[in-house]
Design a protein around this motif. Sequence first.
Motif, PDB file in Angstrom:
ATOM      1  N   GLN A 106     -15.612 -24.409  48.764  1.00 34.68           N
ATOM      2  CA  GLN A 106     -16.277 -23.519  47.812  1.00 34.68           C
ATOM      3  C   GLN A 106     -15.297 -22.755  46.923  1.00 34.68           C
ATOM      4  O   GLN A 106     -15.717 -22.003  46.054  1.00 34.68           O
ATOM      5  N   HIS A 107     -14.016 -22.919  47.194  1.00 31.64           N
ATOM      6  CA  HIS A 107     -12.965 -22.150  46.510  1.00 31.64           C
ATOM      7  C   HIS A 107     -13.184 -20.671  46.802  1.00 31.64           C
ATOM      8  O   HIS A 107     -13.576 -20.325  47.891  1.00 31.64           O
ATOM      9  N   GLY A 108     -12.976 -19.804  45.860  1.00 30.55           N
ATOM     10  CA  GLY A 108     -13.102 -18.370  46.103  1.00 30.55           C
ATOM     11  C   GLY A 108     -14.519 -17.927  46.405  1.00 30.55           C
ATOM     12  O   GLY A 108     -14.734 -16.975  47.150  1.00 30.55           O
ATOM     13  N   ARG A 109     -15.504 -18.625  45.831  1.00 30.78           N
ATOM     14  CA  ARG A 109     -16.903 -18.252  46.075  1.00 30.78           C
ATOM     15  C   ARG A 109     -17.222 -18.262  47.567  1.00 30.78           C
ATOM     16  O   ARG A 109     -17.995 -17.452  48.048  1.00 30.78           O
ATOM     17  N   GLY A 110     -16.637 -19.199  48.289  1.00 27.52           N
ATOM     18  CA  GLY A 110     -16.873 -19.285  49.733  1.00 27.52           C
ATOM     19  C   GLY A 110     -16.422 -18.033  50.451  1.00 27.52           C
ATOM     20  O   GLY A 110     -17.071 -17.578  51.390  1.00 27.52           O
ATOM     21  N   LEU A 111     -15.311 -17.457  50.005  1.00 30.51           N
ATOM     22  CA  LEU A 111     -14.814 -16.221  50.608  1.00 30.51           C
ATOM     23  C   LEU A 111     -15.805 -15.084  50.371  1.00 30.51           C
ATOM     24  O   LEU A 111     -16.131 -14.333  51.291  1.00 30.51           O
ATOM     25  N   GLY A 140      -9.970 -10.340  44.785  1.00 30.11           N
ATOM     26  CA  GLY A 140     -11.139 -10.372  43.894  1.00 30.11           C
ATOM     27  C   GLY A 140     -12.412 -10.824  44.589  1.00 30.11           C
ATOM     28  O   GLY A 140     -13.448 -10.146  44.521  1.00 30.11           O
ATOM     29  N   TRP A 141     -12.345 -11.976  45.268  1.00 28.58           N
ATOM     30  CA  TRP A 141     -13.532 -12.504  45.947  1.00 28.58           C
ATOM     31  C   TRP A 141     -13.921 -11.647  47.146  1.00 28.58           C
ATOM     32  O   TRP A 141     -15.110 -11.466  47.427  1.00 28.58           O
ATOM     33  N   SER A 142     -12.930 -11.108  47.847  1.00 31.90           N
ATOM     34  CA  SER A 142     -13.234 -10.209  48.971  1.00 31.90           C
ATOM     35  C   SER A 142     -13.928  -8.954  48.464  1.00 31.90           C
ATOM     36  O   SER A 142     -14.922  -8.510  49.051  1.00 31.90           O
TER      37      SER A 142
END
Length: 169
Positions: A106-111, A140-142
């Motif tokens: 998912q790349h960053g979205r998964g995080l 950023g994603w977190s």
Amino acid sequence: MTAELFFQLFHQYGLILVCAVIFCEYMNLPGFPAGVIMPSIGVLIAQSELSLVLTVALSVVFGVLGSLVIYGACYWGGEPIMEKLFGKSEKFRSFVRRCHAYIDAQHGRGLALCRIIPVLRTIVSIPAGLIRMPVKWFVGWSALGIAVWNTVLISFGYFFSEKILMMVL
């Protein structure tokens, strides 16, 4: 930590306590369950003169900082640090591998999505560090996922504070 004890400490230390508890909760330290702590924070904010928006903003900042500790340990320490922290549990390793695969796919979205799933939300920093996700992506994603989770739980406590207090006290 019980809600009643947290209420007592809050009246003494205010937002300093909130920031410290959230930092520890995101480091996955025992005794700091978000399901109890975050709504309790909302109740306390509703009963005080403190700002809900400021509290949520600080909770995101300190949630990211706590997550960065685990991420950094795994980023720079890798497998040896993970073994010291969590032992050789195959169940835990399997869980981390599945998180790793999900974040990779998912790349960053998964995080960000992992940050709103109970249990997974606090340990997702481990696979992110192990796969050496770029720090700017991690932060950023977190921050996005943490903002959603903290806002929902703290706001729940804030807006339903009277009902919660009637049940607790």
